[in-house]
Scaffold this motif. Structure first.
Motif, PDB file in Angstrom:
ATOM      1  N   PHE A   1      42.367  55.771  35.345  1.00 27.59           N
ATOM      2  CA  PHE A   1      42.184  54.692  36.312  1.00 27.59           C
ATOM      3  C   PHE A   1      43.345  53.711  36.278  1.00 27.59           C
ATOM      4  CE2 PHE A   1      38.267  56.233  34.586  1.00 27.59           C
ATOM      5  CZ  PHE A   1      37.399  56.305  35.657  1.00 27.59           C
TER       6      PHE A   1
ATOM      7  N   HIS B   1      40.941  51.154  31.337  1.00 30.93           N
ATOM      8  CA  HIS B   1      39.597  51.275  30.785  1.00 30.93           C
ATOM      9  C   HIS B   1      39.546  51.853  29.379  1.00 30.93           C
ATOM     10  CE1 HIS B   1      38.189  49.971  34.549  1.00 30.93           C
ATOM     11  NE2 HIS B   1      38.057  51.110  35.164  1.00 30.93           N
TER      12      HIS B   1
ATOM     13  N   VAL C   1      38.825  51.035  25.296  1.00 20.68           N
ATOM     14  CA  VAL C   1      38.147  50.006  24.507  1.00 20.68           C
ATOM     15  C   VAL C   1      39.226  49.331  23.671  1.00 20.68           C
ATOM     16  CG1 VAL C   1      36.395  49.552  22.766  1.00 20.68           C
ATOM     17  CG2 VAL C   1      36.010  51.307  24.489  1.00 20.68           C
TER      18      VAL C   1
ATOM     19  N   ARG D   1      39.221  48.910  19.766  1.00 15.98           N
ATOM     20  CA  ARG D   1      39.249  50.077  18.892  1.00 15.98           C
ATOM     21  C   ARG D   1      40.662  50.633  18.811  1.00 15.98           C
ATOM     22  NH1 ARG D   1      33.870  53.776  19.710  1.00 15.98           N
ATOM     23  NH2 ARG D   1      32.410  52.272  18.826  1.00 15.98           N
TER      24      ARG D   1
ATOM     25  N   GLY E   1      34.181  49.331  33.385  1.00 14.31           N
ATOM     26  CA  GLY E   1      35.192  50.385  33.444  1.00 14.31           C
ATOM     27  C   GLY E   1      35.163  51.362  32.288  1.00 14.31           C
ATOM     28  N   PRO E   2      35.280  50.881  31.032  1.00 13.46           N
ATOM     29  CA  PRO E   2      35.300  51.828  29.917  1.00 13.46           C
ATOM     30  C   PRO E   2      34.055  52.705  29.877  1.00 13.46           C
ATOM     31  CG  PRO E   2      36.057  49.689  29.182  1.00 13.46           C
ATOM     32  CD  PRO E   2      35.571  49.505  30.597  1.00 13.46           C
TER      33      PRO E   2
ATOM     34  N   ASP F   1      32.296  53.701  32.512  1.00 10.86           N
ATOM     35  CA  ASP F   1      32.501  54.697  33.564  1.00 10.86           C
ATOM     36  C   ASP F   1      33.437  55.798  33.082  1.00 10.86           C
ATOM     37  OD1 ASP F   1      30.855  53.612  35.398  1.00 10.86           O
ATOM     38  OD2 ASP F   1      32.421  52.646  36.600  1.00 10.86           O
ATOM     39  N   ALA F   2      34.500  55.396  32.386  1.00 12.67           N
ATOM     40  CA  ALA F   2      35.481  56.383  31.932  1.00 12.67           C
ATOM     41  C   ALA F   2      34.812  57.419  31.030  1.00 12.67           C
ATOM     42  CB  ALA F   2      36.627  55.691  31.190  1.00 12.67           C
ATOM     43  N   LEU F   3      33.871  56.983  30.184  1.00 18.30           N
ATOM     44  CA  LEU F   3      33.202  57.943  29.303  1.00 18.30           C
ATOM     45  C   LEU F   3      32.169  58.769  30.058  1.00 18.30           C
ATOM     46  CD1 LEU F   3      32.797  56.147  25.877  1.00 18.30           C
ATOM     47  CD2 LEU F   3      34.713  57.408  26.846  1.00 18.30           C
TER      48      LEU F   3
ATOM     49  N   GLN G   1      25.653  57.776  24.027  1.00 18.51           N
ATOM     50  CA  GLN G   1      27.038  57.832  23.547  1.00 18.51           C
ATOM     51  C   GLN G   1      27.893  56.797  24.271  1.00 18.51           C
ATOM     52  OE1 GLN G   1      27.611  62.016  24.458  1.00 18.51           O
ATOM     53  NE2 GLN G   1      27.562  62.526  22.271  1.00 18.51           N
TER      54      GLN G   1
ATOM     55  N   ALA H   1      27.044  53.390  22.772  1.00 20.81           N
ATOM     56  CA  ALA H   1      27.570  53.214  21.420  1.00 20.81           C
ATOM     57  C   ALA H   1      29.083  53.086  21.409  1.00 20.81           C
ATOM     58  CB  ALA H   1      27.138  54.391  20.543  1.00 20.81           C
ATOM     59  N   ASN H   2      29.771  53.762  22.336  1.00 25.55           N
ATOM     60  CA  ASN H   2      31.226  53.825  22.244  1.00 25.55           C
ATOM     61  C   ASN H   2      31.977  53.004  23.281  1.00 25.55           C
ATOM     62  OD1 ASN H   2      31.895  55.851  20.015  1.00 25.55           O
ATOM     63  ND2 ASN H   2      30.264  56.849  21.155  1.00 25.55           N
ATOM     64  N   ALA H   3      31.276  52.462  24.274  1.00 28.22           N
ATOM     65  CA  ALA H   3      31.982  51.634  25.261  1.00 28.22           C
ATOM     66  C   ALA H   3      31.298  50.280  25.449  1.00 28.22           C
ATOM     67  CB  ALA H   3      32.070  52.363  26.604  1.00 28.22           C
TER      68      ALA H   3
ATOM     69  N   PRO I   1      30.915  48.068  21.684  1.00 26.17           N
ATOM     70  CA  PRO I   1      32.163  47.501  21.154  1.00 26.17           C
ATOM     71  C   PRO I   1      32.627  46.270  21.944  1.00 26.17           C
ATOM     72  CG  PRO I   1      32.355  49.872  21.306  1.00 26.17           C
ATOM     73  CD  PRO I   1      31.063  49.503  21.976  1.00 26.17           C
TER      74      PRO I   1
ATOM     75  N   PRO J   1      30.973  41.737  19.792  1.00 26.92           N
ATOM     76  CA  PRO J   1      31.784  40.583  19.387  1.00 26.92           C
ATOM     77  C   PRO J   1      31.472  39.337  20.220  1.00 26.92           C
ATOM     78  CG  PRO J   1      33.166  42.513  19.677  1.00 26.92           C
ATOM     79  CD  PRO J   1      31.812  42.869  20.202  1.00 26.92           C
TER      80      PRO J   1
ATOM     81  N   LEU K   1      37.119  37.114  15.295  1.00 25.63           N
ATOM     82  CA  LEU K   1      36.461  38.026  16.229  1.00 25.63           C
ATOM     83  C   LEU K   1      37.250  38.185  17.510  1.00 25.63           C
ATOM     84  CD1 LEU K   1      32.726  36.956  16.072  1.00 25.63           C
ATOM     85  CD2 LEU K   1      33.654  39.177  15.483  1.00 25.63           C
ATOM     86  N   GLY K   2      37.904  37.085  17.943  1.00 32.48           N
ATOM     87  CA  GLY K   2      38.458  37.048  19.307  1.00 32.48           C
ATOM     88  C   GLY K   2      39.760  37.734  19.491  1.00 32.48           C
TER      89      GLY K   2
END
Ligand SMILES: Nc1ncnc2c1ncn2[C@@H]1O[C@H](COP(=O)(O)OP(=O)(O)O)[C@@H](O)[C@H]1O
Ligand SMILES: [Mg+2]
Lengths: 231, 255
Positions: free
Chosen positions: A66, A70, A72, A75, B159-160, B162-164, B173, B176-178, B181, B185, B254-255
């Motif tokens: 995209f 996008h 993370v 990470r 977005g992230p 959607d990407a997954l 999943q 947990a992964n998009a 995370p 925070p 954290l930031g």
């Protein structure tokens, strides 16, 4: 893709779009904002549902990158790439990067190496430059193992040097690795330099299909400023 | 057109003027009383200095009071997490209209009632002491933190995720992964901010009988022991600054 139609409310965005991307080929989609390019790609990967028409992806699923990349951002790079391969994992191995199996990590590392960023594997994704992040996103798409790669304005947010680098990567993936690659671009020059074929969309219909080498300025004007060109 | 503008401005100014005259009257604002009271203030200060630093009668109870205040703030924050999370999730956009409205209304109500009022209610229910303070903080904090969390969840970039989804990942999943995370925070940062505020609130709750160092301050004023009060206030100052620095430092990381 055959006879694809899609409306949002009473607005028809795609009005019978057919095109095909063959393995080993880089096809560029051009067209003004709102002409339906993103919607067409989103229908292929299932982020939008077509109202009518037929989409066939030989070899399973298509992967997609995209404009907004996008990833993370918090990470690290390698964990982001691994996330492309989640579909093949059982839930028990996929809920946090610490559980990702060894072979997925190795595959991800190979993909990262393919885009030339193996040395940045341990860095936070957000700390990379825009061009590097887009290449990580490509690596994530590769890690999915798809043979069709869609890219929605992959270089619109990048500077010219980074844009060229990403385009060269897409060309290589098509020509050397035999992927079918379709990319939406807004720069006709990049299309001329890198694409095999160019498809032009206007108001949800295909107006143009031509070899990239034969793309003329008149064609471009017809796509981006149709009112100024006699039909 | 312009005359109408002038007319509107004149009406607004007139209304504001009347409101201020009225407010001046009902709050019994009296510069004379302030001048007269100056002597009282000076005597008060003279008695407060030097602070009473006697270990057994003042410093030790003061430290214990600070710990209690801190504990009230801590439990008031952490024990409100489950309910705040529930209402926050129910109150994110794109949810069923009834569920959304219901949870937004509950949170608005809990926010609108000040924690001091909750404390007064719970003091009558469970008696004077820190427990009433904890209950009061929980009630108010569920409203405030729930709303902040809900907004933080609404702002997460889809977005992230959607990407997954494109890659065929299952919903768990993707979460947990998009989603997590990005969300966690933000939520932890707001949690720390609320801890910071709640420790300060628990001081005020102490003034109305909910234990802690606030209660000691109230007592020493009623017994005219202003030098003891001065010691407690100094301790409070240190406590507040310490909590503030701590939560700011963690939030920065954290930031
Ligand atoms: N989720 C959506 N809801 C409503 N309208 C949408 C949605 N997505 C896209 N559109 C509309 O569809 C049209 C085509 O959008 P898009 O496919 O993004 O165009 P392009 O990528 O060619 O600029 C635009 O007019 C846009 O407003
Ligand atoms: Mg688009």
């Amino acid at each position: 893709m055959k006879g694809l139609r899609k409306s949002f409310g009473d607005r028809t965005v795609l009005n019978g779009v057919d095109f095909e991307v063959r393995a080993g080929e880089l096809v560029v989609l051009l067209g003004a904002n709102g002409s339906g390019k993103s919607t067409a790609l989103r229908c292929v990967v299932g982020l939008a549902e077509a109202d009518a028409g037929e989409i066939t992806v030989h070899s399973g699923r298509a992967a997609m990158v995209f404009q907004q990349i996008h990833l993370v951002r918090r990470r690290n790079v390698i964990d982001n790439v691994c996330a492309g391969g989640l579909a093949g994992l059982p839930l028990s191995r996929s809920l946090t990067p610490a559980l990702f199996p060894r072979d997925l990590r190795e595959k991800a590392m190979a993909c990262l190496d393919r885009v030339g960023l193996a040395d940045r594997a341990r860095d936070r994704a957000g700390s990379l430059s825009g061009g590097q992040q887009q290449r990580v996103a490509v690596a994530r798409a590769l890690c999915q193992g798809a043979e069709v790669l869609l890219a929605d304005e992959p270089v619109s947010a990048l500077d010219p040097a980074a844009a060229t680098q990403v385009m060269e990567l897409l060309v290589e993936l098509a020509h050397r690795d035999g992927l079918a690659v379709a990319a939406v671009l807004h720069q006709p020059d990049l299309a001329r330099r890198h694409a095999d074929r160019v498809i032009g969309l206007l108001h949800g219909e295909i107006r143009l299909t031509t070899a990239a080498a034969e793309l003329s300025d008149v064609d471009i004007d017809a796509l981006y400023a149709p009112d100024r060109v006699p039909a | 057109m312009t005359t109408r503008k002038y007319l509107t401005a004149a009406v607004v100014i007139a209304v504001l003027g009347v409101a201020h005259v009225f407010a001046w009257g009902t709050t019994e604002v009296s510069p004379a009383a302030l001048v007269d009271g100056w002597r009282g203030m000076a005597r008060f200060l003279a008695e407060a200095l030097p602070p009473d630093l006697d270990w057994d009668t003042v410093v030790q109870p003061g430290l214990e009071g600070c710990l209690t205040t801190l504990a009230i703030g801590l439990l008031g924050t952490t024990l409100s997490i489950p309910a705040a999370l529930l209402f926050a999730v129910m109150g994110t956009r794109g949810r069923n209209r009834i569920v959304y409205q219901l949870s937004r209304s509950v949170m608005s109500f809990l926010r609108a009632v000040p924690d001091v009022v909750f404390a007064l209610v719970f003091v009558t229910a469970v008696g004077l002491g820190p427990f009433a303070g904890v209950l009061a903080l929980i009630c108010h904090n569920v409203g405030v933190m729930g709303k902040l969390w809900s907004e933080a969840m609404d702002e997460i970039d889809p977005g992230p995720a959607d990407a997954l989804r494109v890659s065929g990942a299952r919903e768990a999943q993707v979460v947990a992964n998009a989603v997590l995370p990005a969300v966690v925070p933000a939520l932890v940062g707001l949690l720390l901010y609320r801890f910071d505020v709640n420790v300060r609130s628990s001081l005020v709750l102490g003034l109305v009988g909910a234990g802690g160092v606030g209660f000691l301050i109230n007592q020493s004023i009623q017994l005219f022991q202003f030098d003891q009060m001065a010691t407690y206030i100094l301790m409070v100052l240190v406590l507040i600054v310490a909590v503030d620095l701590l939560s700011a430092a963690v939030r920065r990381r954290l930031g």
